[in-house]
Design a protein around this motif. Structure first.
Motif, PDB file in Angstrom:
ATOM      1  N   CYS A 119       0.703  -1.161   0.039  1.00 51.01           N
ATOM      2  CA  CYS A 119       0.122   0.019  -0.032  1.00 51.01           C
ATOM      3  C   CYS A 119       0.977   1.191  -0.009  1.00 51.01           C
ATOM      4  O   CYS A 119       0.370   2.331  -0.202  1.00 51.01           O
ATOM      5  CB  CYS A 119      -0.855   0.109   1.096  1.00 51.01           C
ATOM      6  SG  CYS A 119      -0.228   0.276   2.841  1.00 51.01           S
ATOM      7  N   ASP A 120       2.342   1.405   0.504  1.00 51.90           N
ATOM      8  CA  ASP A 120       3.032   2.357   0.611  1.00 51.90           C
ATOM      9  C   ASP A 120       3.954   2.574  -1.071  1.00 51.90           C
ATOM     10  O   ASP A 120       4.596   3.459  -0.935  1.00 51.90           O
ATOM     11  CB  ASP A 120       3.934   2.094   1.571  1.00 51.90           C
ATOM     12  CG  ASP A 120       3.277   2.263   2.841  1.00 51.90           C
ATOM     13  OD1 ASP A 120       2.129   2.900   3.001  1.00 51.90           O
ATOM     14  OD2 ASP A 120       3.826   1.675   3.967  1.00 51.90           O
ATOM     15  N   CYS A 121       3.688   1.456  -1.716  1.00 52.39           N
ATOM     16  CA  CYS A 121       4.462   1.693  -2.990  1.00 52.39           C
ATOM     17  C   CYS A 121       3.933   2.747  -4.115  1.00 52.39           C
ATOM     18  O   CYS A 121       2.692   2.829  -4.260  1.00 52.39           O
ATOM     19  CB  CYS A 121       4.433   0.220  -3.913  1.00 52.39           C
ATOM     20  SG  CYS A 121       5.145  -1.098  -2.958  1.00 52.39           S
ATOM     21  N   ASP A 122       4.830   3.714  -4.550  1.00 51.91           N
ATOM     22  CA  ASP A 122       4.436   4.673  -5.460  1.00 51.91           C
ATOM     23  C   ASP A 122       5.173   4.424  -7.042  1.00 51.91           C
ATOM     24  O   ASP A 122       5.969   3.489  -6.823  1.00 51.91           O
ATOM     25  CB  ASP A 122       5.027   5.858  -4.788  1.00 51.91           C
ATOM     26  CG  ASP A 122       4.332   6.420  -3.810  1.00 51.91           C
ATOM     27  OD1 ASP A 122       3.215   6.214  -3.478  1.00 51.91           O
ATOM     28  OD2 ASP A 122       5.000   7.175  -2.812  1.00 51.91           O
ATOM     29  N   ASP A 123       4.385   4.799  -7.753  1.00 52.03           N
ATOM     30  CA  ASP A 123       4.819   4.823  -9.120  1.00 52.03           C
ATOM     31  C   ASP A 123       6.398   5.101  -9.475  1.00 52.03           C
ATOM     32  O   ASP A 123       6.923   6.012  -8.958  1.00 52.03           O
ATOM     33  CB  ASP A 123       3.774   5.576 -10.047  1.00 52.03           C
ATOM     34  CG  ASP A 123       4.081   5.103 -11.554  1.00 52.03           C
ATOM     35  OD1 ASP A 123       4.259   4.061 -11.960  1.00 52.03           O
ATOM     36  OD2 ASP A 123       3.897   6.046 -12.489  1.00 52.03           O
ATOM     37  N   GLN A 172       8.666   3.674  -8.256  1.00 51.65           N
ATOM     38  CA  GLN A 172       9.789   3.317  -7.097  1.00 51.65           C
ATOM     39  C   GLN A 172      10.448   2.062  -7.310  1.00 51.65           C
ATOM     40  O   GLN A 172       9.706   0.996  -7.269  1.00 51.65           O
ATOM     41  CB  GLN A 172       8.749   3.560  -5.697  1.00 51.65           C
ATOM     42  CG  GLN A 172       9.543   3.497  -4.331  1.00 51.65           C
ATOM     43  CD  GLN A 172       8.589   3.566  -3.336  1.00 51.65           C
ATOM     44  OE1 GLN A 172       7.432   3.631  -3.442  1.00 51.65           O
ATOM     45  NE2 GLN A 172       9.186   3.422  -2.112  1.00 51.65           N
ATOM     46  N   ARG A 207      -1.004  -1.507  -9.185  1.00 49.84           N
ATOM     47  CA  ARG A 207       0.526  -1.740  -9.147  1.00 49.84           C
ATOM     48  C   ARG A 207       1.015  -2.810  -9.732  1.00 49.84           C
ATOM     49  O   ARG A 207       0.674  -3.956  -9.460  1.00 49.84           O
ATOM     50  CB  ARG A 207       0.901  -1.632  -7.535  1.00 49.84           C
ATOM     51  CG  ARG A 207       0.592  -0.593  -6.846  1.00 49.84           C
ATOM     52  CD  ARG A 207       0.814  -0.487  -5.604  1.00 49.84           C
ATOM     53  NE  ARG A 207       0.723   0.653  -4.615  1.00 49.84           N
ATOM     54  CZ  ARG A 207      -0.689   0.790  -4.039  1.00 49.84           C
ATOM     55  NH1 ARG A 207      -1.647  -0.400  -4.167  1.00 49.84           N
ATOM     56  NH2 ARG A 207      -0.840   1.918  -3.338  1.00 49.84           N
TER      57      ARG A 207
END
Length: 132
Positions: A46-50, A52, A117
């Protein structure tokens, strides 16, 4: 401390037992997966960003063979208790050990595709079967 408020106390054994009994099986599994990710030093999905670069861990929920642009692609949904992420191996029809219910650690660059994601061709490590 004002009247009517109690100091925060760590939950005792009885309180933890009550929490476990009142939680659904899915909630318990999610909490266990999130703790496993934290213990492995991985980023919560849930904390993964595009764009990254991440290292994530979880359980494979679905594994399917789906062609992408005419090329075979093995797709799996990885769930860590916080969210799901699609793991895609392009040019592969199957990979030994990649099956529903298997735990693994995957690392690579996250991209967003249709609001989901995705990790394309990640480095991965299958978790030992004794740890499942």
């Amino acid at each position: 401390m004002s009247a009517g408020t109690r100091p925060e106390k760590p939950a005792g054994r009885f309180r933890r037992l009550l929490d476990r009994l009142s939680s659904s099986e899915e909630e318990l599994q999610s909490a266990e997966l999130q703790q496993d990710a934290q213990d492995a030093g991985c980023t919560r999905i849930c904390d993964c960003d595009d764009r990254q670069i991440v290292k994530v861990t979880g359980t494979l929920r679905h594994v399917t063979l789906r062609p992408r642009a005419g090329v075979p692609a093995l797709e799996a949904e990885l769930f860590d208790g916080s969210a799901a992420l699609d793991v895609v191996w392009l040019g592969r029809r199957s990979i030994a050990g990649i099956e529903p219910g298997r735990k693994l650690i995957a690392s690579g660059r996250v991209s967003l595709s249709h609001g989901r994601r995705v990790l394309f061709n990640p480095k991965y490590e299958l978790r030992p079967l004794g740890q499942e």
